[in-house]
Design a protein around this motif. Structure first.
Motif, short mmCIF file in Angstrom:
data_model
loop_
_atom_site.label_atom_id
_atom_site.label_comp_id
_atom_site.label_asym_id
_atom_site.label_seq_id
_atom_site.Cartn_x
_atom_site.Cartn_y
_atom_site.Cartn_z
N PRO A 53 0.80 -1.22 0.00
CA PRO A 53 0.00 0.00 0.00
C PRO A 53 0.83 1.28 0.00
CG PRO A 53 0.09 -0.87 2.21
CD PRO A 53 0.79 -1.87 1.33
N ASN A 54 2.09 1.20 0.49
CA ASN A 54 2.99 2.34 0.46
C ASN A 54 4.41 1.81 0.60
OD1 ASN A 54 3.72 2.40 3.51
ND2 ASN A 54 1.48 2.46 3.51
N ALA A 55 5.38 2.61 0.22
CA ALA A 55 6.77 2.15 0.17
C ALA A 55 7.39 1.90 1.54
CB ALA A 55 7.63 3.15 -0.60
N LEU A 56 6.70 2.33 2.60
CA LEU A 56 7.16 2.07 3.96
C LEU A 56 6.63 0.74 4.50
CD1 LEU A 56 6.45 5.69 5.11
CD2 LEU A 56 8.71 4.65 5.28
N GLY A 57 5.65 0.19 3.80
CA GLY A 57 5.02 -1.03 4.31
C GLY A 57 4.17 -0.78 5.54
N TRP A 58 3.88 0.50 5.84
CA TRP A 58 3.07 0.80 7.02
C TRP A 58 1.68 0.19 6.87
CZ3 TRP A 58 4.02 6.69 8.44
CH2 TRP A 58 5.34 6.82 8.88
N TRP A 59 1.21 -0.37 7.97
CA TRP A 59 -0.10 -0.99 8.15
C TRP A 59 -0.16 -2.39 7.52
CZ3 TRP A 59 0.35 2.79 10.95
CH2 TRP A 59 0.43 4.12 10.52
N THR A 60 0.96 -2.89 7.03
CA THR A 60 1.02 -4.29 6.61
C THR A 60 1.61 -5.11 7.77
OG1 THR A 60 3.30 -4.36 5.75
CG2 THR A 60 1.57 -3.47 4.28
N PRO A 61 1.50 -6.43 7.72
CA PRO A 61 2.08 -7.24 8.81
C PRO A 61 3.60 -7.30 8.78
CG PRO A 61 1.05 -8.64 7.17
CD PRO A 61 0.68 -7.24 6.81
N THR A 72 -7.89 -3.76 2.28
CA THR A 72 -9.14 -3.03 2.47
C THR A 72 -8.93 -1.53 2.59
OG1 THR A 72 -9.02 -3.34 4.87
CG2 THR A 72 -10.23 -4.99 3.61
N MET A 73 -7.69 -1.07 2.79
CA MET A 73 -7.47 0.37 2.88
C MET A 73 -7.24 1.00 1.51
SD MET A 73 -3.75 0.76 4.61
CE MET A 73 -2.85 -0.76 4.73
N MET A 74 -7.37 0.23 0.43
CA MET A 74 -7.21 0.81 -0.89
C MET A 74 -8.57 0.94 -1.56
SD MET A 74 -3.63 0.28 -1.79
CE MET A 74 -2.98 -1.26 -2.30
N PRO A 75 -8.94 2.02 -2.17
CA PRO A 75 -8.16 3.26 -2.13
C PRO A 75 -8.22 3.91 -0.74
CG PRO A 75 -10.26 3.63 -3.24
CD PRO A 75 -10.21 2.17 -2.89
N PRO A 76 -7.39 4.90 -0.42
CA PRO A 76 -6.57 5.68 -1.35
C PRO A 76 -5.24 5.00 -1.70
CG PRO A 76 -6.31 6.55 0.84
CD PRO A 76 -7.33 5.45 0.94
N PHE A 77 -4.78 5.22 -2.88
CA PHE A 77 -3.44 4.81 -3.29
C PHE A 77 -2.97 5.75 -4.38
CE2 PHE A 77 -0.49 2.71 -6.17
CZ PHE A 77 0.52 2.39 -5.28
N ALA A 78 -1.65 6.02 -4.37
CA ALA A 78 -1.02 6.81 -5.42
C ALA A 78 0.44 6.40 -5.49
CB ALA A 78 -1.14 8.30 -5.13
N PRO A 79 1.03 6.40 -6.66
CA PRO A 79 2.46 6.12 -6.77
C PRO A 79 3.27 7.12 -5.94
CG PRO A 79 1.42 6.14 -8.93
CD PRO A 79 0.42 6.68 -7.97
N GLN A 80 4.42 6.68 -5.44
CA GLN A 80 5.27 7.53 -4.59
C GLN A 80 6.68 7.60 -5.15
OE1 GLN A 80 4.47 4.76 -1.26
NE2 GLN A 80 2.94 4.46 -2.86
N LYS A 81 7.21 8.82 -5.18
CA LYS A 81 8.56 9.01 -5.73
C LYS A 81 9.63 8.98 -4.65
CE LYS A 81 6.99 12.18 -9.39
NZ LYS A 81 5.82 12.79 -8.76
N ASN A 82 9.25 9.14 -3.40
CA ASN A 82 10.23 9.23 -2.32
C ASN A 82 9.57 8.89 -0.99
OD1 ASN A 82 8.94 11.71 -1.34
ND2 ASN A 82 9.87 12.67 -3.15
N GLY A 83 10.39 8.85 0.06
CA GLY A 83 9.89 8.48 1.37
C GLY A 83 8.89 9.45 1.94
N LYS A 84 9.04 10.74 1.63
CA LYS A 84 8.11 11.74 2.15
C LYS A 84 6.71 11.51 1.57
CE LYS A 84 9.73 15.77 2.98
NZ LYS A 84 10.28 17.16 2.89
N GLU A 85 6.64 11.24 0.28
CA GLU A 85 5.33 10.97 -0.34
C GLU A 85 4.74 9.67 0.20
OE1 GLU A 85 5.55 11.02 -4.59
OE2 GLU A 85 6.14 13.13 -4.70
N ALA A 86 5.59 8.69 0.45
CA ALA A 86 5.11 7.42 1.00
C ALA A 86 4.49 7.63 2.38
CB ALA A 86 6.25 6.42 1.07
N ALA A 87 5.14 8.44 3.23
CA ALA A 87 4.62 8.68 4.57
C ALA A 87 3.31 9.46 4.52
CB ALA A 87 5.66 9.45 5.39
N ALA A 88 3.21 10.43 3.62
CA ALA A 88 1.97 11.21 3.49
C ALA A 88 0.81 10.32 3.06
CB ALA A 88 2.17 12.35 2.50
N LEU A 89 1.07 9.43 2.10
CA LEU A 89 0.04 8.50 1.66
C LEU A 89 -0.36 7.56 2.80
CD1 LEU A 89 -1.68 7.03 -0.49
CD2 LEU A 89 0.38 5.72 -1.07
N ALA A 90 0.63 7.06 3.52
CA ALA A 90 0.37 6.10 4.60
C ALA A 90 -0.53 6.71 5.67
CB ALA A 90 1.68 5.63 5.20
#
Length: 423
Positions: free
Chosen positions: A69-77, A325-343
């Motif tokens: 769901p995001n490049a940080l893997g936040w909210w995944t196991p 189940t948390m998708m959407p929202p989803f958007a591609p991420q170019k960097n860690g800052k965008e990944a955290a904002a999406l998460a």
């Protein structure tokens, strides 16, 4: 008189009442059983959350590559494998030294194997993966301070035990050395496994960064025996940061804020500062570390009663293992800052889908971690005043009804209480 009669009855029935310390150890044993039966996966890594019957949905290689769901893997196991394995390994080493059974030895070995895997699956020097997905090697692009720091703490503690063979010991030392040298070359910035996904910097002027760099360099010089790490450690501790303060002053002040959302990673720092305090021979530096332990514990004490607000889910409807189940929202991420904002946007959806986990995050996790922070301090009065509440929290916890792995901190707490009680 009543107590004597009670004990006599127990003796007649062949049952002895548990002492105060035995009660806590018994509860830690229950938690240990839950963790190892449900939360440690086939790759020897602790999952963030699982169902009551062990249900877990792991990201696929395609999903990891696409940052879903995001490049940080936040909210995944697999969000916190380095974090959780490292900090749980600390408790399991204590548990093994208290009770040197083959089973306890094997548990330590498995956690170490998981940490080694997190170093091996990436292609970037200095990268520690958060976890691995369904194929046992796919992973998300971003790591963090909070994955790297417990990695050092856990493996450093492992090397203090008699478990590793000479070959295993040397391999572990080389891994720690390799990680330290890679981070040093990056000026202590925490790399991702793809460009632009760096997350964290250990030369920053905040409390956590100061503790991280101080402890990592201490571990490096203790396990390698190399003078260069010892020299660097003391240069950093006594040196000044970009804001003009000395790191030892920053550490002594403790964290500026202690809140429910920050207590878990600040408890790791408290454990690390205690290591620095116990091993330091310079009386001046020892005073700074003692002040840090005291200041951090005083700020944490008010969080212990949070556990009273925790309400376990009455049924299984408050949890889903499926993070999709948390998708959407989803958007591609170019960097860690965008990944955290999406998460953070995704968390709002996920918390509604799994309110049972949200309850544990908000109320139970900070209370356990705050209790550990207080227990790790050298403040006898603070610990004494907190103990009735801490005991009620420990003895009242039913781990078989929990979904979120951070109740493992109960074991860290009990093992520390046991060690300090025997001093």
């Amino acid at each position: 008189m009543f107590k004597q009669v009670f004990i006599l009855c127990c003796l007649c029935l062949g049952v002895l009442p548990l002492s105060g310390q035995e009660e806590l150890i018994h509860k830690a044993d229950e938690v240990n059983q839950t963790i190892w039966s449900r939360f440690i996966g086939k790759d020897n890594l602790m999952y963030d959350y699982v169902g009551l019957d062990g249900e877990v949905v792991l990201p696929t290689p395609e999903e990891c590559a696409a940052d879903r769901p995001n490049a940080l893997g936040w909210w995944t196991p697999i969000e916190n494998g380095g974090f959780f394995n490292g900090m749980y390994l600390v408790a399991q080493c204590d548990r093994y030294e208290r009770n040197k059974t083959p089973e306890n030895r094997e548990k330590v070995r498995r956690l170490v194997a998981g940490l080694c895997k997190l170093q091996d699956v990436g292609s970037t020097p200095g990268f520690i993966a958060r976890g691995v997905g369904s194929d046992g090697k796919c992973h998300y692009a971003a790591s963090s301070n909070d994955q790297n720091f417990p990695w050092f703490l856990g493996l450093g503690r492992y090397l203090e035990t008699d478990i590793p063979t000479s070959e295993e010991r040397q391999d572990c030392i080389e891994r720690i050395r390799r990680q330290g040298e890679a981070l040093q070359k990056l000026n202590w910035r925490i790399p991702g496994d793809r460009p632009n996904f760096e997350r964290g910097w250990w030369l920053g002027s905040e409390y956590t960064a100061c503790v991280h760099i101080a402890t990592a360099t201490r571990v490096l010089y203790e396990v390698t025996g190399e003078e260069k790490w010892k020299k660097l450690h003391y240069e950093l501790i006594r040196g000044r940061m970009s804001d003009g303060r000395e790191r030892k002053v920053c550490i002594a002040s403790g964290p500026m804020n202690m809140a429910g959302w920050s207590a878990w990673f600040l408890s790791n720092c408290q454990y690390a500062v205690r290591i620095l305090y116990l091993r330091e021979t310079d009386p001046e530096l020892k005073k700074y570390y003692a002040a840090s332990l005291r200041n951090t514990a005083r700020r944490a004490a008010s969080l212990i009663p949070y556990y009273k607000r925790f309400r376990p889910s009455p049924d299984r409807k408050g949890f889903t293992p499926d993070w999709h189940t948390m998708m959407p929202p989803f958007a591609p991420q170019k960097n860690g800052k965008e990944a955290a904002a999406l998460a953070m946007k995704q968390y709002e959806v996920w918390a509604r889908k799994s309110p049972a986990v949200a309850q544990e995050k908000v109320w139970l996790k900070p209370a356990l971690c705050a209790a550990w922070i207080v227990t790790l301090s050298e403040e006898a009065d603070l610990k004494r005043n907190a103990m009735p509440e801490i005991r009620r929290m420990i003895l009242g916890l039913d781990s078989t009804r929990l979904y979120y792995a951070t109740f493992f901190y109960l074991e860290n707490l009990v093992e520390t209480l046991n060690k300090t009680a025997s001093r």
